[in-house]
Design a protein around this motif. Structure first.
Motif, PDB file in Angstrom:
ATOM      1  N   PRO A  41       0.810  -1.219   0.000  1.00  0.00           N
ATOM      2  CA  PRO A  41       0.000   0.000   0.000  1.00  0.00           C
ATOM      3  C   PRO A  41       0.844   1.270   0.000  1.00  0.00           C
ATOM      4  N   TYR A  42       0.200   2.337  -0.430  1.00  0.00           N
ATOM      5  CA  TYR A  42       0.790   3.668  -0.344  1.00  0.00           C
ATOM      6  C   TYR A  42       0.239   4.346   0.904  1.00  0.00           C
ATOM      7  N   PRO A  43       1.075   4.964   1.730  1.00  0.00           N
ATOM      8  CA  PRO A  43       0.605   5.479   3.030  1.00  0.00           C
ATOM      9  C   PRO A  43      -0.057   6.843   2.945  1.00  0.00           C
ATOM     10  N   SER A  44      -1.189   6.901   2.260  1.00  0.00           N
ATOM     11  CA  SER A  44      -1.952   8.153   2.206  1.00  0.00           C
ATOM     12  C   SER A  44      -3.186   7.979   3.080  1.00  0.00           C
ATOM     13  N   GLY A  45      -3.091   8.330   4.347  1.00  0.00           N
ATOM     14  CA  GLY A  45      -4.192   8.108   5.278  1.00  0.00           C
ATOM     15  C   GLY A  45      -4.238   6.673   5.739  1.00  0.00           C
ATOM     16  N   PHE A  81       7.543   6.549  -0.911  1.00  0.00           N
ATOM     17  CA  PHE A  81       7.917   7.780  -1.583  1.00  0.00           C
ATOM     18  C   PHE A  81       6.780   8.211  -2.507  1.00  0.00           C
ATOM     19  N   GLY A  82       6.792   9.486  -2.956  1.00  0.00           N
ATOM     20  CA  GLY A  82       5.855   9.879  -4.003  1.00  0.00           C
ATOM     21  C   GLY A  82       5.070  11.148  -3.729  1.00  0.00           C
ATOM     22  N   LEU A  83       4.335  11.567  -4.755  1.00  0.00           N
ATOM     23  CA  LEU A  83       3.620  12.843  -4.739  1.00  0.00           C
ATOM     24  C   LEU A  83       2.524  12.977  -3.688  1.00  0.00           C
ATOM     25  N   ASN A 103       1.335   7.906   8.892  1.00  0.00           N
ATOM     26  CA  ASN A 103       0.343   7.104   8.182  1.00  0.00           C
ATOM     27  C   ASN A 103       0.728   5.633   8.149  1.00  0.00           C
ATOM     28  N   ILE A 104       2.012   5.345   8.031  1.00  0.00           N
ATOM     29  CA  ILE A 104       2.438   3.945   8.054  1.00  0.00           C
ATOM     30  C   ILE A 104       2.086   3.312   9.390  1.00  0.00           C
TER      31      ILE A 104
END
Length: 830
Positions: A41-45, A81-83, A103-104
């Protein structure tokens, strides 16, 4: 506990699993190894319902493989990482690292509560220097082999996110992340030469047939887009006037003396009526007459706004602009007009195509829309003969073309792995030595993190970080200010997992080849179809590259692929902006993890979309309570064994025997259903077994039937329920298993044994009717197939006698009990 497992119960079992290392991969060679991977997953929330679905599905597989005796590697990590994290951090006035790590921690807590059997000892996060050191190392290996290079090219620029976007990140001319209108800019960028592996990326997919979804293979093949045919040269008709490209048209250059096209159908050359070029390619500007320059500029902007994927759509109307230029047909000598057309892409073939309306539907629509001739349907004898004729005339030759473009990997943002090179006035581009990796991000903060049309790493705040000595000559040099796209981070993470664990990550290699040799390829990869093109393509490319470098033995990273459906709500994709978002944490608080997991799995096959408005986690919570009540009633009846003398004493034909047959049939069928991915059907079968066990327990033994064997049969069913339910609702299963008197964990119970004698199918008597009257009776298996029963019925003597001289109109089969043959008198023609 009538409402199912409480939060206290969930916490207790989480502690047990962690303390006992229940889900750690042993990697001791004692059992066959199976590597299960979920797209991290991406840690956005916090985790959302999409994560809830993919985690529930992949955990079924992980737990099933363990029960079947495998040593399972099921790791977890974050693509950190990322936008999105960077933009969210900027809005909050936080550093991206703080936002990301917060978030992680939140997502990790939710994943643990959700009961997923991850091996937490192998956790990784791509923003950690110990990880991105090796992302940089990978880039330098590519650079050393000539597969990474720097070039100036027109790119998609998002004015809001202020960075370059890949073509696939532009939807309808807008940034897929923020919705801003994308513009084109000329920038010097870093690329990776994936085109060097185009043939292997295509040909190796043959081995994935049947193991990957067919639509994913099709999407990958179309993206690479290999075509064989010919290059054909159309001479430009001389014109002494100036060209638009010679008076400043972007990227145009000098006027060419010919236009070269690639075609898969050189045999259709007699039908060519026009030549089309990409409006955003250099040919258009070089050929365009001055009076058409403004029209071309407007067309160019509109085409760029459309996005490449939209322009590839063969059914989409293609806009056109006549360039005021002409070419000569290489065979007939006829003058042909040159148009700019949306459907022509600058990166495919030569950026020019020949229009053959009589043989191509898209060309026919374009010609009709712009008043061009339809042309002749005449062809040469065949493709091979056409190629030979072109080569003999010197106007063309055999060629292969690809849609695939090189991978643009540089981004003008802070939150990513810095490109590990320095720029020296004397030495040029110089790689950072391996022993100086990682090139760490400077500690910027506040407004210094803001992109202002260039990377924050190019700002004065990063001067001290950027100015370094050249590793080659020792003179003044500067670090590259760009960071690497997150697709680079995720192109190899699955290999890193193989070498993590109790010993920690290796400090001298990205992963140990011997570890990858034991675990790779991943036996199954689970994730969304939205990653069907780029992430999978880049992961396949990197695996092939590392194979060529001697790091891995495999050429494909993922043996099988499972794409889960989308989680929707009220018929629409979940979205906070639409007001139909569902928070996973709130659902866990309300219903508990087991109820949410069961609701996700029971909603349908894994590949189908799930509409959360149509599922019922409350009903699943009640079902979990029924399972626990069954376990309590069995435990209250006293301790019996399930597989010794008592179950062996069950009398055939008794209630206990019927329950045993149901238990063993459920376990037997569950294996096949799980192997086929029919997880929802397994849940339904477990529900049926719970009902059967409950009824048997309530009814008790029939008069004259021994009590002990009956109780043993009920216990056997309850134990099978606990083991099978452990795949879907682990907390309920652990509680039931313990209440039944067993040592935890149910995850280590092993697959329940099946007695083949209990799988034998009973026979029933089927009535065979002719026109509603019984003419015969046959003994058939209770699960007889309709077609088999029909054939048996028609073969009986009673049916043959009753239909003699009559025409069989139809045969109605109601297996396994009734067959009715409908007849009518045979009519004769006088």
């Amino acid at each position: 506990m009538l409402g199912g497992p409480t939060r206290e119960v969930e916490d207790r079992w989480q502690r047990y699993w962690a303390e006992h290392g229940t889900f750690r991969a042993r990697d001791d060679g004692a059992r066959p190894r199976r590597y299960l991977l979920t797209m991290f997953p991406y840690p956005s929330g916090d985790l959302h319902m999409g994560h809830a679905e993919v985690f529930a599905l992949e955990d079924v597989v992980a737990r099933y493989w363990r029960l079947r005796g495998a040593d399972v590697l099921n790791p977890i990590g974050w693509d950190s990482f990322g936008l999105p994290a960077e933009n969210a951090a900027i809005r909050r006035g936080e550093h991206p690292a703080v936002f990301t790590e917060t978030n992680i921690a939140t997502q990790a807590g939710t994943a643990r509560r959700y009961g997923v059997s991850f091996d937490w000892s192998r956790r990784l996060e791509t923003h950690r220097p110990e990880y991105y050191r090796w992302t940089q190392w990978l880039f330098l290996r590519l650079l050393d082999r000539g597969l990474a290079y720097r070039a100036t090219a027109p790119v998609n620029w998002c004015p809001t996110d202020r960075t370059v976007l890949a073509n696939e990140q532009v939807v309808g001319g807008r940034c897929e992340r923020c919705g801003a209108v994308v513009v084109r800019r000329e920038l010097t960028q870093w690329f990776v030469r994936v085109t060097a592996y185009a043939d292997r990326l295509l040909d190796d997919m043959d081995a994935l047939e049947g193991a990957w979804p067919a639509r994913v293979l099709t999407m990958q093949r179309n993206w690479v887009g290999r075509s064989t045919g010919a290059r054909v040269r159309f001479a430009v008709v001389p014109d002494d006037g100036p060209r638009a490209g010679e008076v400043g048209s972007p990227g145009a250059g000098a006027r060419p003396d010919h236009v070269e096209v690639f075609t898969t159908r050189p045999d259709t050359l007699p039908g060519v009526t026009f030549v089309a070029v990409a409006p955003d390619g250099p040919l258009a500007g070089a050929l365009c007459a001055p009076e058409r320059a403004d029209a071309l500029a407007r067309h160019r902007e509109a085409a760029l706004a459309s996005g490449e994927i939209e322009r590839r759509n063969a059914q989409r109307p293609s806009a056109g602009t006549f360039l005021g230029a002409w070419v000569r047909h290489p065979v007939t000598g006829e003058r042909l007009p040159v148009w700019a057309a949306d459907h022509v892409l600058p990166g495919y073939g030569t950026g020019a195509v020949m229009g053959v309306p009589a043989h191509d539907d898209r060309d026919a629509r374009f010609a009709a829309a712009h008043g061009l001739p339809a042309g002749s349907g005449e062809t040469w004898a065949g493709v091979e003969e056409a190629v030979a004729r072109l080569e003999a005339d010197g106007t063309g030759e055999r060629a292969t073309s690809y849609r695939l473009r090189d991978w643009l990997v540089s981004r003008q943002r802070y939150w990513g792995a810095p490109v590990p090179v320095v720029h020296c006035p004397g030495c040029g581009v110089v790689p950072v030595p391996d022993d100086e990796l990682p090139v760490r991000l400077p500690d910027l903060a506040g407004d210094d993190l803001l992109p202002r049309g260039r990377s924050p790493l190019a700002s004065p705040a990063a001067d001290a970080w950027r100015r370094v000595a050249c590793p080659r000559c020792g003179g003044d040099a500067e670090r590259d200010p760009d960071t690497l796209d997150t697709f680079v981070d995720s192109s190899w993470y699955f290999l890193r997992y193989c070498s993590l664990g109790d010993d920690g990550p290796p400090d001298d290699v990205p992963f140990r080849p011997e570890d990858a040799r034991r675990w790779m390829p991943a036996a199954q990869y689970v994730g969304g179809v939205e990653h069907a093109i780029l992430h999978l393509l880049y992961s396949r490319f990197v695996t092939k590259f590392l194979h060529d470098e001697g790091w891995v033995d495999v050429v494909e990273p993922f043996a099988t692929l499972l794409n889960q459906g989308q989680v929707r709500h009220g018929g629409r994709a979940m979205s906070k902006s639409l007001g139909n978002g569902v928070d996973l944490g709130e659902q866990l608080d309300r219903y508990g993890a087991d109820a949410v997991r069961l609701a996700m799995v029971f909603a349908g096959p894994p590949q189908d979309d799930v509409d959360w408005a149509d599922v019922d986690p409350a009903a699943m919570r009640r079902f979990c309570a029924r399972v626990l009540r069954l376990a309590d009633s069995v435990a209250a009846a006293g301790r019996t064994t399930s597989h010794t003398e008592e179950v062996g004493a069950v009398v055939p034909g008794s209630r206990a025997h019927a329950l045993r047959r149901a238990t063993h049939r459920t376990v037997h069928d569950a294996q096949d259903l799980l192997d086929r991915g029919a997880f929802n059907v397994v849940v339904a079968r477990v529900m049926e077994l719970v009902t059967a066990a409950r009824r048997a327990a309530d009814a008790g033994p029939a008069p004259g039937e021994p009590a002990a064997p009956h109780a043993a049969a009920v216990r056997e069913a309850a134990e099978a329920v606990a083991v099978l339910l452990g795949l879907f609702a682990p907390y309920t299963a652990e509680e039931a298993w313990q209440r039944l008197g067993h040592e935890p964990s149910v995850a280590d119970a092993g697959w329940p044994p099946v007695d083949p004698a209990l799988l034998a199918v009973d026979e029933v008597e089927a009535a065979v009717q002719v026109d509603g009257k019984v003419r015969a009776r046959v003994r058939v298996p209770a699960d007889v197939d309709d077609a088999v029963l029909r054939d048996l019925a028609l073969a009986t003597g009673g049916v043959a006698r009753a239909t003699d001289g009559r025409e069989v109109v139809r045969v109605v089969v109601r297996a396994p009990r009734v067959v009715n043959v409908v007849t009518r008198p045979v009519t004769t023609t006088p």
